[in-house]
Design an enzyme around this catalytic site. Structure first.
Site, PDB file in Angstrom:
ATOM      1  CB  CYS A 159      -0.980  -0.016   1.175  1.00  0.00           C
ATOM      2  SG  CYS A 159      -0.244   0.118   2.821  1.00  0.00           S
ATOM      3  NE  ARG A 180      -4.561   1.193   1.668  1.00  0.00           N
ATOM      4  CZ  ARG A 180      -4.458   1.930   0.577  1.00  0.00           C
ATOM      5  NH1 ARG A 180      -5.341   1.796  -0.404  1.00  0.00           N
ATOM      6  NH2 ARG A 180      -3.485   2.801   0.441  1.00  0.00           N
ATOM      7  CG  ASP A 229      -5.760   5.329   3.165  1.00  0.00           C
ATOM      8  OD1 ASP A 229      -5.898   4.917   4.341  1.00  0.00           O
ATOM      9  OD2 ASP A 229      -4.818   6.053   2.806  1.00  0.00           O
TER      10      ASP A 229
END
Length: 171
Positions: A20, A26, A137
């Site tokens: 990420c 993540r 996100d």
């Protein structure tokens, strides 16, 4: 798809990196979830699992406290320390899973000669309900945003593991 033609063995484990932006929300969730799943199934020695970020904002930091709390609520530990994705990772990993289109683009930009394009995939390519293809996100979505990301990555990891498990062979 990555090289699924080779068997996955303890001597030749399948290497996966989740990527990420900052490697604190993540991608550590992906790393921790898949580590948890392979340990539960007794398959940990057949996989090498890591995470990274395309930016160096948080190098050395643990996963975001909300990501950790969400994972902990599900009995999952997030062990990662943030690091930046590097060109050398293309050689180290069999599968590079980008969490969203922007990070996918950033990863592909490092591979100027397209030598490794078959290794780079979007995480939600494995999601049975991929929607727009991005793992959002969670940072600005409150606690529900973190739970949503956890659920997306959880079902994507299940599908990924279902695809890889038949390739496991004893040495």
């Amino acid at each position: 798809m990555p090289n699924y033609h080779r068997p996955i063995t303890k001597n030749n484990p399948f290497a996966i990196v989740f990527v990420c932006l900052g490697n604190i929300c993540r991608s550590p969730t992906g790393e921790g979830l898949l580590l948890h799943k392979v340990k539960e199934k007794g398959l940990a020695s057949y996989f090498y699992i890591d995470s990274a970020g395309t930016a160096a904002y948080h190098v050395g930091e643990p996963a975001n406290s909300k990501s950790q709390a969400t994972a902990n609520n599900h009995g999952v530990h997030l062990p990662s320390k943030a690091r930046q994705f590097e060109y050398a990772d293309f050689n180290e990993f069999d599968l590079i899973l980008a969490m969203d289109a922007e990070n996918y683009k950033n990863i592909k930009a490092l591979d100027r000669n397209n030598r490794f394009e078959d290794k780079v995939k979007m995480m939600r390519e494995f999601d049975p309900t991929p929607e727009d293809g991005n793992v959002p996100d969670p940072y600005y979505g409150g606690l529900q945003g973190f739970e949503n990301v956890y659920q997306i990555i959880n079902r994507s990891c299940d599908a990924l593991l279902d695809e890889l498990t038949p390739l496991i062979e004893d040495d």
